[in-house]
Design an enzyme around this catalytic site. Structure first.
Site, PDB file in Angstrom:
ATOM      1  N   ASP A 163       0.843  -1.206   0.000  1.00  0.00           N
ATOM      2  CA  ASP A 163       0.000   0.000   0.000  1.00  0.00           C
ATOM      3  C   ASP A 163       0.874   1.249   0.000  1.00  0.00           C
ATOM      4  O   ASP A 163       1.825   1.351   0.792  1.00  0.00           O
ATOM      5  CB  ASP A 163      -0.873   0.051   1.267  1.00  0.00           C
ATOM      6  CG  ASP A 163      -2.032  -0.939   1.214  1.00  0.00           C
ATOM      7  OD1 ASP A 163      -2.236  -1.563   0.158  1.00  0.00           O
ATOM      8  OD2 ASP A 163      -2.729  -1.074   2.239  1.00  0.00           O
ATOM      9  N   ASP A 217      -9.757   2.380  -8.380  1.00  0.00           N
ATOM     10  CA  ASP A 217      -9.702   1.091  -7.698  1.00  0.00           C
ATOM     11  C   ASP A 217      -9.700   1.276  -6.180  1.00  0.00           C
ATOM     12  O   ASP A 217      -9.045   2.169  -5.649  1.00  0.00           O
ATOM     13  CB  ASP A 217      -8.392   0.393  -8.125  1.00  0.00           C
ATOM     14  CG  ASP A 217      -8.331  -1.055  -7.697  1.00  0.00           C
ATOM     15  OD1 ASP A 217      -9.219  -1.821  -8.114  1.00  0.00           O
ATOM     16  OD2 ASP A 217      -7.403  -1.426  -6.953  1.00  0.00           O
ATOM     17  N   GLU A 267     -14.790   2.398  -7.126  1.00  0.00           N
ATOM     18  CA  GLU A 267     -15.149   1.091  -6.575  1.00  0.00           C
ATOM     19  C   GLU A 267     -15.250   1.225  -5.049  1.00  0.00           C
ATOM     20  O   GLU A 267     -14.241   1.334  -4.363  1.00  0.00           O
ATOM     21  CB  GLU A 267     -14.056   0.073  -6.926  1.00  0.00           C
ATOM     22  CG  GLU A 267     -14.390  -1.319  -6.451  1.00  0.00           C
ATOM     23  CD  GLU A 267     -13.158  -2.232  -6.347  1.00  0.00           C
ATOM     24  OE1 GLU A 267     -13.351  -3.459  -6.381  1.00  0.00           O
ATOM     25  OE2 GLU A 267     -12.026  -1.735  -6.214  1.00  0.00           O
TER      26      GLU A 267
HETATM   27  C1  NOJ Z   1     -10.071  -4.335  -7.131  1.00  0.00           C
HETATM   28  C2  NOJ Z   1      -9.947  -4.955  -8.481  1.00  0.00           C
HETATM   29  O1  NOJ Z   1     -11.215  -4.945  -9.086  1.00  0.00           O
HETATM   30  C3  NOJ Z   1      -9.420  -6.363  -8.280  1.00  0.00           C
HETATM   31  O2  NOJ Z   1      -9.408  -7.071  -9.493  1.00  0.00           O
HETATM   32  C4  NOJ Z   1      -8.035  -6.296  -7.686  1.00  0.00           C
HETATM   33  O3  NOJ Z   1      -7.582  -7.593  -7.379  1.00  0.00           O
HETATM   34  C5  NOJ Z   1      -8.050  -5.464  -6.404  1.00  0.00           C
HETATM   35  N1  NOJ Z   1      -8.764  -4.228  -6.555  1.00  0.00           N
HETATM   36  C6  NOJ Z   1      -6.647  -5.125  -5.981  1.00  0.00           C
HETATM   37  O4  NOJ Z   1      -6.123  -4.180  -6.879  1.00  0.00           O
END
Ligand code: NOJ
Length: 563
Positions: free
Chosen positions: A174, A204, A240
Site C-alpha cells: 500500500d 480502484d 469502486e
Molecule cells: C479491485 C480490483 O477490481 C481487483 O481485481 C483487484 O484484485 C483489487 N482491486 C486489488 O487491486
C-alpha cells in the site's frame, strides 16, 4: 437564462463497457490481446451502442493480479503495444463517438515498482516513506481483502527489515497516500493520462485508498476530483466502493457531490442475485427503495457482473448461502468465502428468457449501465481456470480454433477459452451478428432504447405496486419523459394490474387527462407496437410470461420522440 448541462454531464446517460486489452483481440497472433486488436474492434463496440470504454489495467506489470499490480504508471505493457497504440485507440474511439476511461490503481503498487524496490533496499531513500512500515505486527490488524490467501495486512520484508502494509496481496504494498509527495505523484499520473485524451478513471479500491490512521480522508478524494476537473472539463471518476449505501454516500462528497462522480451500485447488485435465487423481487425492490438521493452531477453504475468474483459480502450469512446454493453449488465455484466465480448465463443454466430479463432490468434501472466484455453475447466462464480467472477468458469472436481471438497455439494463449457448451463454436459474435433473435441483437436493442430514454439516467425512481412478490414494477420520471418497466422473476406467467394514474396525470399536464389528449403507452420492446390507452382510471393490465419483461413509454399527446 438556464445553462443546460445535460450533455456536459455525459456519464449520466453513458453506456460503459469494460474490457481487458489482454483478452480482447490478439492482432499479432502471439497469444496475447493487444491495443492494435482492440482498435480493430472499436466498430463492434460502436455498433453495439457503447459510449464509453473502461480499459482494465494495461500498464507494465508482473501480472500477478491481472494487471492490478502496476510496476510503471506511465507506460503500456509491451505485450499489448506501446503508448502510440494507446493514443490510436483513444483517437479512433473518439472518432466513433466513444470516450475512454482507464483504471487508476493507486492504493498500492506492485512490489516490483522501482519506488518499492528503492524503498525496501535503502532506508534513507526518499521512496521509503512512499509506503507504510512498522517494526511489529499490531495485535488488532484488519482482515486482508483476500483472507483465504493472506494472513493479514502486514508482511515482513527481509531487505527492509520491517513490516509493510498491504490491503490486498502481499506483492501489492500500500502506498502512504496521506503523504503529500505520494499525492503529488498520483496527481501527475492522472494528469499524464488525461493529457493523452481520456475522459476519466475507474478508481480502484477507494475506501482503502483514502484510509489513513486518522480515518477516511475525504479531502484527498475531493482534491483529486477537483484536479481531474481542472485538467479536463469532461473528466470523471467512477469509484469502486463496495459498502452499504449510508457508507457510500460520503464518497460522492458532502459538498454537492464533489468527490467520486459515479459509484458502482454493489448493494443493488447483491440484492439482484438474492432476488434471482428466491424468484422474488422484494430484496431488489427493498435495495432500490433505500438508494440515497444523489446530487445532480453524480450517478450510479449498474452492473450484472464484473471481472472480479460476484461478491455477496453485504448479504447476511443465510442469504449468501441461498445464493450459493442456487448459483454456485460447487465449492470450486466460490471464492474468498464471499463470492462466485461464474458469469451470469451459466448460473441461469443458459435460460435465455431469464438472462434477458436480467439485462433488461439493468438497462432500465435508474443510472448508467456498465457491461463486462462478452456479456453482449452471453459468454460463460471456464470452470477449469481457478479463481477469478474463470470469468476472464478471451473474447469469442468466431467459431474458429482460438475463437477468432488469436491464431496462436492453444498452449500459448494468455488465458484458456471457455469450453463445452460455452465454447466459441456455440457462443460468438460473428454468428450472433447474423441471427435476428441473438443475445447480441437483444443487447444492442436494449442499448438503443436506453440511449433514447434519457429519463433512465436523469429520472427519479418510483416503485409501483405490482400485486405479485415476483414482479418488480418501476417508473423513471424526468422532464424528458416517463418510462415504466415491469420484470417477472418467476418462471410462470403473471397478470399485472398497474395503477399508473399518478404518472399519467403528470404526463397529461394541467387538465388534459381524458380523450384524444390523454397520454398513451407504447411497448418499446415489442416488434410492432401500437400505442395503447390505459383505462380511464389510469389502470393498465399487462400479461407477463415467465421471466417476462416490458418497457412502456408514457406518450404524451404532444410527444415528439420516436418510438
Ligand atoms: C479491485 C480490483 O477490481 C481487483 O481485481 C483487484 O484484485 C483489487 N482491486 C486489488 O487491486
Amino acid at each position: 437564462m438556464r445553462v443546460t448541462d445535460t450533455s456536459d454531464l455525459w456519464w449520466k446517460t453513458a453506456v460503459f463497457y469494460n474490457l481487458d486489452v489482454e483478452t480482447y483481440l490478439d492482432w499479432n497472433d502471439d497469444g496475447v490481446g493487444d491495443l492494435e486488436g482492440l482498435a480493430h474492434r472499436l466498430d463492434h463496440l460502436a455498433e453495439l451502442g457503447v459510449t464509453c470504454l473502461w480499459l482494465a489495467p494495461f500498464y507494465p506489470s508482473p501480472q500477478q493480479d491481472n494487471g492490478y499490480d502496476i510496476s510503471d504508471y506511465y507506460g503500456v505493457d509491451p505485450r499489448y503495444g506501446h503508448l502510440g497504440d494507446f493514443v490510436e485507440v483513444v483517437r479512433t474511439a473518439n472518432d466513433r463517438g466513444m470516450r475512454v476511461i482507464v483504471d487508476l490503481v493507486v492504493n498500492h503498487t506492485s512490489d516490483q515498482h522501482p519506488w518499492f524496490q528503492a524503498a525496501r533496499s535503502d532506508p534513507s531513500s526518499r521512496f521509503r516513506d512512499y509506503y507504510q512500515w512498522r517494526d511489529d505486527v499490531p495485535d488488532d490488524q484488519p482482515e486482508n481483502m483476500f483472507p483465504d490467501v493472506e494472513d493479514g495486512v502486514w508482511s515482513f520484508d527481509e531487505a527492509a527489515g520491517q513490516y509493510y502494509r498491504h490491503s490486498f496481496y502481499s506483492h501489492q504494498p500500500d502506498l502512504a497516500t496521506d503523504r503529500q509527495e505520494v499525492r503529488d505523484e498520483i496527481a501527475k499520473v492522472i494528469g499524464f493520462w488525461l493529457q493523452l485524451g481520456i475522459d476519466g478513471f475507474r478508481v480502484d479500491a477507494v475506501p482503502h485508498l483514502i484510509d489513513t490512521d486518522e480515518g477516511a480522508e475525504h479531502g484527498f478524494l475531493q482534491a483529486l476530483r477537483g484536479y481531474v476537473s481542472r485538467r479536463s472539463g469532461n473528466g470523471m471518476m467512477l469509484g469502486e466502493v463496495n459498502l452499504p449505501y449510508d457508507e457510500m454516500v460520503p464518497f460522492f462528497g458532502a459538498d454537492d457531490g464533489d468527490e467520486l462522480t459515479m459509484q458502482f451500485d454493489f448493494v443493488a447488485n447483491q440484492a439482484l442475485y438474492l432476488s434471482l435465487a428466491r424468484q422474488d423481487a422484494t430484496p431488489l425492490a427493498t435495495a432500490l427503495a433505500a438508494r440515497p438521493a444523489l446530487a445532480r452531477g453524480n450517478q450510479w453504475g449498474n452492473f450484472v457482473r464484473n471481472h472480479d468474483e460476484l461478491t455477496l459480502d453485504q448479504l447476511s450469512d443465510d442469504e449468501r448461502d441461498e445464493v450459493f446454493e442456487a448459483f454456485a453449488p460447487l465449492e470450486s465455484q466460490r471464492i474468498h468465502g464471499r463470492g462466485i466465480v461464474r458469469r451470469l448465463p451459466p448460473m441461469l443454466d443458459g435460460d435465455p428468457r431469464r438472462i434477458r430479463m436480467v439485462y433488461s432490468l439493468m438497462f432500465s434501472t435508474p443510472g448508467a449501465p456498465v457491461l463486462f466484455y462478452g456479456e453482449e453475447i452471453g459468454m460463460g466462464e471456464n470452470p477449469a481456470v481457478s479463481g477469478r480467472g474463470a470469468v476472464r477468458t478471451p473474447m469469442q469472436w468466431t467459431d474458429e480454433t482460438g475463437g477468432g481471438f488469436s491464431r496462436a497455439d492453444a498452449d500459448d494463449l494468455v488465458a484458456p477459452l471457455a469450453d463445452e457448451g460455452w465454447a466459441p463454436e456455440h457462443v460468438n459474435v460473428s454468428r450472433q451478428r447474423h441471427e435476428p433473435d441473438s443475445m447480441l441483437r437483444f443487447v444492442q436493442d436494449l442499448i438503443r432504447h436506453y440511449r433514447s430514454s434519457p429519463e433512465i439516467g436523469w429520472g427519479e425512481l418510483t416503485l409501483l405496486a405490482s400485486g405479485h412478490d415476483c414482479v418488480l414494477a418501476h417508473a423513471v420520471v424526468s422532464s424528458t419523459g416517463t418510462l415504466v418497466a415491469v420484470h417477472n422473476f418467476a418462471p410462470d406467467g403473471r397478470s399485472v394490474d398497474l395503477d399508473l394514474s399518478g404518472l399519467l396525470g403528470a404526463a397529461a399536464g394541467d387538465g388534459g387527462d381524458a380523450g384524444a389528449d390523454a397520454p398513451r403507452l407504447v411497448d418499446l420492446l415489442a416488434e410492432r407496437s401500437t400505442p395503447e390507452a390505459p383505462a380511464d382510471d389510469g389502470h393498465h393490465r399487462i400479461e407477463l410470461e415467465g421471466y417476462g419483461f416490458r418497457w412502456l413509454r408514457v406518450l404524451r399527446a404532444d410527444e415528439k420522440r420516436l418510438v
